[in-house]
Write an enzyme that holds these catalytic residues in place. Structure first.
Site, mmCIF file in Angstrom:
data_model
loop_
_atom_site.group_PDB
_atom_site.id
_atom_site.type_symbol
_atom_site.label_atom_id
_atom_site.label_comp_id
_atom_site.label_asym_id
_atom_site.label_seq_id
_atom_site.Cartn_x
_atom_site.Cartn_y
_atom_site.Cartn_z
ATOM 1 N N ASP A 82 36.892 64.967 18.355
ATOM 2 C CA ASP A 82 36.266 65.130 19.675
ATOM 3 C C ASP A 82 36.001 63.816 20.409
ATOM 4 O O ASP A 82 35.771 63.822 21.615
ATOM 5 C CB ASP A 82 34.947 65.889 19.545
ATOM 6 C CG ASP A 82 35.157 67.339 19.149
ATOM 7 O OD1 ASP A 82 36.261 67.862 19.414
ATOM 8 O OD2 ASP A 82 34.235 67.949 18.578
ATOM 9 N N GLU B 258 37.267 74.227 25.120
ATOM 10 C CA GLU B 258 36.846 75.506 24.543
ATOM 11 C C GLU B 258 35.487 75.984 25.068
ATOM 12 O O GLU B 258 35.103 77.130 24.847
ATOM 13 C CB GLU B 258 36.809 75.409 23.018
ATOM 14 C CG GLU B 258 35.814 74.403 22.491
ATOM 15 C CD GLU B 258 35.830 74.272 20.969
ATOM 16 O OE1 GLU B 258 35.983 75.291 20.287
ATOM 17 O OE2 GLU B 258 35.675 73.142 20.485
#
Lengths: 353, 353
Positions: free
Chosen positions: B136, B236
């Site tokens: 991430d 997401e």
């Protein structure tokens, strides 16, 4: 003036442009063909006179690296008497097309078959030669299809990597991987190659085998209790005992009348969650399995290219039909078969597989 | 006897095992460490005495090729006074552990911080050193995180290939690609690298920017009318103006209290279909973006390895904290920062990106 046209048709593969490159290579060698045209967006390029001229000298080898159908593709159903045929014949004459190459799957070979029939019936001096492609490997008369091996590369490699990932956790879940393959399980079943490294799926479900919900739940429960996690590989379509597709509440028909399928993997995840209360994850290989050219099979590129090269050779002998691949005594042969033997047919996986 | 333990924690990346390899390499060089143990399934291996001994001589270089967390990972939240801590301390003593390495993201650095605090408070002769990892890229105090570059490789390459695929058809559709990134859009935004080759997304939606449904539909319609197809990349998770996650009707909380998200991409496809009646396709990069080691970034493997090597060096100087990567004058430096500066914090993408 003897010219040729090359058409890409149906769903793209990682190596369809390699077949195009093969056609170009042979065209550049042959003095008998003056001009080669690429039709834009499949057969519609020939209908609407959207044709790109290919150079006799330029190096097109970059095509072997590009996924997708570089000229553009289409899914258009022709009939012998439709208006589109008349437009095609006008352009065949206008551009002095003596050789027509159509690169596609079983639906596209239907288009090739119709064109070939019309050429013969109307005494038009043009031969149609089909060049096979499909990731599904479901074409008749060929031992395998260009496009399939590259998709298998992606599927097997990805499943092995996903196996490493899901084994990272002790409290596992049921991971359901969905591959393409509407009518046949070749792609889905190829995932079992990963089992040679102990990194493949625990369970495989293909359209050729009737899906039994009760048996499915029993199988999943059995593996989960033994291993703590389950890896399942499933084709995008499954059928019940009456031959009907299951898990597709929300579908449309495409121009060939095929059902557009819903998500089988997601439906199976819901089923597992409802019946067994296990944690689930749904992974779809989606477009990546047919366009991941970074992991294309090198032999697949070669086979695709040779199909293109051989198509030109057959056409110059005024032979029409579909170029297929046969393996005889460990040698690869490129043969020509009638369009009728490939068009609209589906080669299912034999039960013993 | 001075021994060490190495723990993998949180979600795996393509290169977490390269950091493990770095720790092993330095352990094999250092005479000060007699034994190195790998904890099975994250911190739970240290709690439950599931420890694997690493050889002082064996070649472990194959680890740089394996995705997933090879020792197994876990998501367990510790507190300073919990029962698990007492079990850990028993094993720290039993195995003469003087150096503890924990390889993970911001949640895992919370575990490292707590252990380090307990060691100091109770005068236990053991230093904890954190080794960063996450696809991430959302950790504070580091210029980037091992794992990110490999995920970017997968995302950018796949988006370029999908672009070729979707351009094969004239009558296009809206393709929505979903990347990981619950709180930050680093991964999703990296897809714009593909735009340097004119093969990237037309629209990008990240969690840092409030999602406005009306604006979204306007943007999609505008691109579709101009180009005939739209490629969208979305994280997401998306949030409304109140900071709440949207499109997640069906979520649970994980052990760190994070919401398990629903499918944003699928929800956006439904929205486009309802409002604009365009054909849509939803592609999720899912586990592949964090485990596709066949397309790992070679530098990422090197950086991950160097984080492991430097962690051992710092530990031997009895320094505790987290190893981070700083870029100064085009050089990469591996620095140690306090656990408090990394644990439980999220580095969002600056607005100007």
């Amino acid at each position: 003036m003897d010219n040729a046209v090359y058409i890409q048709s149906g769903g793209p593969t990682s190596v369809i442009n390699s077949s195009f490159y093969g056609v170009i290579l042979q065209f550049q060698k042959e003095e008998k063909i003056n001009h080669l045209y690429g039709a834009k967006y499949g057969i519609s390029g020939l209908i609407n006179e959207q044709l790109i001229e290919i150079s006799k000298e330029k190096d097109y080898s970059y095509l072997t690296k590009l996924p997708g159908a570089i000229l553009g593709s289409a899914r258009i159903k022709l009939t012998c008497s439709c208006e589109a045929i008349e437009k095609i014949l006008v352009n065949i004459k206008k551009y002095s097309i003596k050789y027509l190459f159509i690169n596609g799957g079983n639906d596209s070979m239907d288009t090739g078959m119709i064109l070939n029939k019309v050429f013969k019936e109307r005494n038009i001096d043009c031969v149609a030669v089909g060049i096979i492609k499909t990731i599904d490997n479901d074409l008749y008369q060929t031992d395998f299809t260009p496009g399939f091996a590259s998709a298998v590369n992606y599927i097997v490699r990805s499943i092995m990597e996903i196996s490493f990932d899901i084994r990272s956790y002790q409290s596992g879940r049921v991971t359901i991987i969905e591959t393409m393959g509407r009518d046949t399980g070749w792609l889905c079943a190829s995932s079992s190659i990963a089992n040679e490294y102990n990194l493949g799926p625990d369970l495989i479900y293909v359209p050729e085998i009737i899906f039994n919900e009760k048996k499915f739940i029993q199988d999943v429960e059995k593996v989960y209790k033994k291993k703590g996690h389950v890896l399942i590989c499933v084709s995008e379509a499954l059928r019940d005992e009456n031959g009907n597709y299951i898990f597709c509440d929300d579908f449309n028909l495409d121009s060939f009348g095929h059902k557009q399928l819903g998500s089988v993997g997601l439906s199976l995840c819901k089923l597992v969650k409802n019946k067994l209360h296990y944690s689930t994850r749904h992974v779809e290989f989606n477009l990546m399995q047919r366009c991941s050219s970074h992991i294309s099979n090198k032999n697949d590129i070669k086979w695709a290219k040779l199909c293109g090269i051989n198509a030109v050779k057959f056409a110059l002998k005024k032979q029409s039909g579909v170029v297929v691949i046969k393996i005889k005594n460990h040698k690869f042969c490129y043969r020509l078969v009638d369009f009728e033997e490939v068009a609209n047919k589906v080669k299912k996986m034999p039960r013993e597989f």
